[in-house]
Motif scaffolding. Structure first.
Motif, PDB file in Angstrom:
ATOM      1  N   ALA A  20       4.406   0.161  24.237  1.00 23.60           N
ATOM      2  CA  ALA A  20       5.671   0.301  25.166  1.00 23.60           C
ATOM      3  C   ALA A  20       7.062  -0.248  24.322  1.00 23.60           C
ATOM      4  O   ALA A  20       7.124  -1.074  23.611  1.00 23.60           O
ATOM      5  N   VAL A  21       7.841   0.925  24.446  1.00 22.16           N
ATOM      6  CA  VAL A  21       8.961   0.504  23.871  1.00 22.16           C
ATOM      7  C   VAL A  21      10.196   0.583  24.833  1.00 22.16           C
ATOM      8  O   VAL A  21      10.130   1.454  25.797  1.00 22.16           O
ATOM      9  N   TYR A  22      11.402   0.005  24.476  1.00 26.45           N
ATOM     10  CA  TYR A  22      12.336   0.067  25.640  1.00 26.45           C
ATOM     11  C   TYR A  22      13.762   0.194  24.952  1.00 26.45           C
ATOM     12  O   TYR A  22      13.840  -0.135  23.643  1.00 26.45           O
ATOM     13  N   GLU A  85      11.525   1.552  33.406  1.00 23.10           N
ATOM     14  CA  GLU A  85      10.838   2.317  32.360  1.00 23.10           C
ATOM     15  C   GLU A  85      11.610   2.525  31.247  1.00 23.10           C
ATOM     16  O   GLU A  85      11.119   2.560  29.909  1.00 23.10           O
ATOM     17  N   LEU A  86      13.025   2.406  31.204  1.00 19.74           N
ATOM     18  CA  LEU A  86      13.897   2.701  29.953  1.00 19.74           C
ATOM     19  C   LEU A  86      14.299   1.507  29.386  1.00 19.74           C
ATOM     20  O   LEU A  86      14.421   1.434  28.017  1.00 19.74           O
ATOM     21  N   ARG A 162       3.299  -3.148  33.301  1.00 21.28           N
ATOM     22  CA  ARG A 162       2.058  -3.510  32.787  1.00 21.28           C
ATOM     23  C   ARG A 162       1.456  -2.050  32.550  1.00 21.28           C
ATOM     24  O   ARG A 162       0.512  -1.977  31.503  1.00 21.28           O
ATOM     25  N   MET A 163       1.620  -1.212  33.324  1.00 22.35           N
ATOM     26  CA  MET A 163       0.937   0.303  33.170  1.00 22.35           C
ATOM     27  C   MET A 163       1.319   0.746  31.635  1.00 22.35           C
ATOM     28  O   MET A 163       0.816   1.565  31.110  1.00 22.35           O
ATOM     29  N   GLY A 168       1.532   3.372  27.071  1.00 26.48           N
ATOM     30  CA  GLY A 168       2.673   3.915  26.335  1.00 26.48           C
ATOM     31  C   GLY A 168       3.290   4.949  27.042  1.00 26.48           C
ATOM     32  O   GLY A 168       3.658   4.948  28.113  1.00 26.48           O
ATOM     33  N   GLU A 169       3.893   5.976  26.189  1.00 22.76           N
ATOM     34  CA  GLU A 169       4.747   7.048  26.941  1.00 22.76           C
ATOM     35  C   GLU A 169       3.849   7.865  27.966  1.00 22.76           C
ATOM     36  O   GLU A 169       4.420   8.583  28.723  1.00 22.76           O
TER      37      GLU A 169
END
Length: 254
Positions: A20-22, A85-86, A162-163, A168-169
Motif C-alpha cells: 500500500a502506498v499513499y 484510497e489516495l 486493510r484490504m 496493493g493496487e
C-alpha cells in the motif's frame, strides 16, 4: 571527462505496508477534496433538518420518508473513499475531523445569528421566527451527523485501508463495494436515531421507514457511483507525482 550521475531513486517510506502506498497530503488534490467534503457536510446538516415525505408506496402503506439532505450526504462517503484510497486512513480521519469541526462552528454561528435581536417590524419578526424554525434544530442534526459519519466513515476507511494493505493496487472495485455497505449501515442507524426528533419523526414506524430507506438509498448511490469513483481515483493516482514515486519505490512482488 565529466562524470554523469543519475538521480537517486525515491526511497520507500518507512512504516508503510509493502502493498500500500499513499500520496502526500501536500499535493494539489487533497485541499480540493477536503474543501468539497466540508461543503457537503455543512449543506447536508442544514438540509437534513427538514423532513421530506414523498407519500406512500401504493398498496403497501410504506411511507417514503427522508430528509432534505438525502441527495448530498452520499457524496461525503464517495469523497471519503477517494481520500482514503489516495492518501490513507490518517488523512481520511483528518478530513472527517475537519469537516465536523467546521460544521460545529457553523452551528454555533447559527445560534448567534438567531440570538441577535431582529428588526421589530412584522417582516423582521417573521424572518426571525423562520430562522429559529429552520436553523434552530440544526445542532441536533450536526450531532447526529458527527456520531454517525464518524463511526461509519471510520469503519469505511478501515475496511478500505486493510484490504489495500493485503491487495496493493489490485482490487479497487472490491474495496469500494465492501466498505460502502458496512459504513453506511452503521452511519444510517446512528444518524436516524439521533436526528429523528429534529426532523419531526415521532413514531417507531416512521423511524424504521426513514432508516431503511436512508440505508438503501445511500448504498445504491455509492454503488452506482463506483465506476465514477474508481475512475477519479485512478486519474488522481496517475497525476499525483508523490503517489507515482512511492509506487515505483515498492519492491517487486514474486
Amino acid at each position: 571527462m565529466t562524470e554523469h550521475t543519475s538521480a537517486p531513486s525515491p526511497a520507500p517510506v518507512s512504516g508503510r505496508p509493502a502493498g500500500a502506498v499513499y500520496a502526500d497530503r501536500g499535493s494539489s488534490h487533497f485541499d480540493i477534496l477536503l474543501a468539497a467534503m466540508v461543503t457537503v457536510v455543512i449543506l447536508s446538516g442544514i438540509g437534513a433538518a427538514k423532513g421530506v415525505s414523498f407519500g406512500t408506496v401504493p398498496g403497501t402503506g410504506f411511507e417514503i420518508i427522508t430528509d432534505g439532505g438525502f441527495f448530498l450526504f452520499p457524496l461525503a462517503y464517495v469523497l471519503g473513499d477517494i481520500v482514503t484510497e489516495l492518501y490513507g486512513p490518517r488523512a481520511a480521519r483528518r478530513a472527517v475531523i475537519t469537516s465536523f469541526t467546521v460544521s460545529v462552528i457553523a452551528s454555533l454561528s447559527y445560534f448567534v445569528i438567531i440570538a441577535l435581536p431582529p428588526f421589530p417590524d412584522e417582516y423582521g419578526l417573521a424572518k426571525q421566527a423562520a430562522l429559529e424554525l429552520a436553523l434552530g434544530p440544526v445542532w441536533i442534526v450536526v450531532l447526529a451527523g458527527l456520531a454517525g459519519f464518524a463511526a461509519g466513515q471510520t469503519l469505511n476507511s478501515l475496511v478500505v485501508a486493510r484490504m489495500k494493505q493485503r491487495m496493493g493496487e489490485r482490487g479497487l472495485i472490491g474495496r469500494l463495494f465492501t466498505s460502502s455497505g458496512l459504513g453506511e449501515l452503521v452511519d444510517t442507524i446512528i444518524f436516524c436515531t439521533i436526528a429523528a426528533a429534529a426532523i419531526g419523526i415521532t413514531t417507531i414506524e416512521q423511524w424504521a421507514e426513514y432508516t431503511i430507506l436512508g440505508f438503501a438509498y445511500k448504498v445504491a448511490v455509492q454503488y452506482a457511483m463506483i465506476p465514477v469513483t474508481s475512475a477519479v481515483i485512478r486519474f488522481l493516482k496517475r497525476t499525483d507525482p508523490t503517489y507515482q514515486a512511492r509506487l515505483a519505490a515498492l519492491p517487486a512482488r514474486d
